[in-house]
Design a protein around this motif. Structure first.
Motif, mmCIF file in Angstrom:
data_model
loop_
_atom_site.group_PDB
_atom_site.id
_atom_site.type_symbol
_atom_site.label_atom_id
_atom_site.label_comp_id
_atom_site.label_asym_id
_atom_site.label_seq_id
_atom_site.Cartn_x
_atom_site.Cartn_y
_atom_site.Cartn_z
ATOM 1 N N GLU A 18 27.883 -10.736 10.735
ATOM 2 C CA GLU A 18 27.917 -11.390 9.429
ATOM 3 C C GLU A 18 27.420 -10.441 8.344
ATOM 4 O O GLU A 18 26.530 -9.628 8.580
ATOM 5 N N PRO A 19 27.990 -10.553 7.144
ATOM 6 C CA PRO A 19 27.508 -9.710 6.041
ATOM 7 C C PRO A 19 26.074 -10.080 5.661
ATOM 8 O O PRO A 19 25.704 -11.247 5.689
ATOM 9 N N GLY A 20 25.304 -9.084 5.323
ATOM 10 C CA GLY A 20 23.913 -9.289 4.942
ATOM 11 C C GLY A 20 23.062 -8.196 5.557
ATOM 12 O O GLY A 20 23.561 -7.215 6.094
ATOM 13 N N THR A 21 21.764 -8.360 5.472
ATOM 14 C CA THR A 21 20.852 -7.350 5.975
ATOM 15 C C THR A 21 20.024 -7.911 7.122
ATOM 16 O O THR A 21 20.271 -9.032 7.587
ATOM 17 N N ASN A 22 19.072 -7.133 7.591
ATOM 18 C CA ASN A 22 18.162 -7.581 8.647
ATOM 19 C C ASN A 22 16.904 -6.734 8.578
ATOM 20 O O ASN A 22 16.906 -5.654 7.983
ATOM 21 N N PRO A 23 15.814 -7.199 9.160
ATOM 22 C CA PRO A 23 14.553 -6.469 9.058
ATOM 23 C C PRO A 23 14.616 -5.037 9.588
ATOM 24 O O PRO A 23 14.026 -4.125 8.983
ATOM 25 N N GLU A 24 15.311 -4.814 10.672
ATOM 26 C CA GLU A 24 15.359 -3.469 11.250
ATOM 27 C C GLU A 24 16.090 -2.497 10.335
ATOM 28 O O GLU A 24 15.683 -1.341 10.188
ATOM 29 N N GLU A 25 17.153 -2.940 9.701
ATOM 30 C CA GLU A 25 17.879 -2.106 8.754
ATOM 31 C C GLU A 25 16.981 -1.741 7.569
ATOM 32 O O GLU A 25 16.990 -0.598 7.091
ATOM 33 N N LEU A 26 16.194 -2.688 7.110
ATOM 34 C CA LEU A 26 15.299 -2.429 5.980
ATOM 35 C C LEU A 26 14.189 -1.459 6.366
ATOM 36 O O LEU A 26 13.821 -0.578 5.577
#
Length: 141
Positions: free
Chosen positions: A42-50
């Protein structure tokens, strides 16, 4: 002392919940995150990416300043961070952050470059954060 802030909201619980994250600077402004952005497509972010973005940018800036302090004035640094999320019993844990650096620095030898890069890795604030004390002030309303 400098303090930067971010906020997150999660409506619903578990896999059915949907979250939004924002940063003080506005770089993230109500960006979506949730189970689908963390474990799916799904489009969006996640804690690990940040965390990966924070670690890559922090290390790269720390290395840039360390190279300048060592007398180097010309170069390019490009870092990728890969933050790994592993199963940990009934939950998950971030097990590592792998930094991959490609650099072009005029007038530096490999030994000096490696020494400065290793010091920057150990001393960048986000590297230190990954083992820092974490506090929590929780209120139920």
């Amino acid at each position: 002392m400098t303090t930067r802030t971010a906020s997150a909201r999660y409506d619903g619980l578990g896999k059915d919940g949907k979250g939004h994250v924002s940063t003080q600077s506005g770089v993230l402004n109500d960006n979506a995150y949730g189970f689908g952005t963390r474990f799916g497509d799904e489009p969006g972010t996640n804690p690990e990416e940040l965390v990966a973005a924070a670690h890559a940018s922090c290390f790269t800036m720390a290395l840039s300043f360390a190279l300048a302090a060592a007398g180097h004035s010309d170069g390019t640094l490009e870092t990728k961070a890969a933050v790994k999320l592993d199963k940990d019993g009934d939950g998950f844990k971030v097990s590592r952050s792998d930094l991959t650096l490609v650099a072009s620095i005029a007038g530096i030898d490999a030994a000096e470059f490696d020494r400065i890069a290793q010091e920057a890795k150990a001393n960048c604030p986000i590297s230190k954060l990954l083992t820092a004390e974490i506090t929590l002030d929780a209120k139920l309303t």
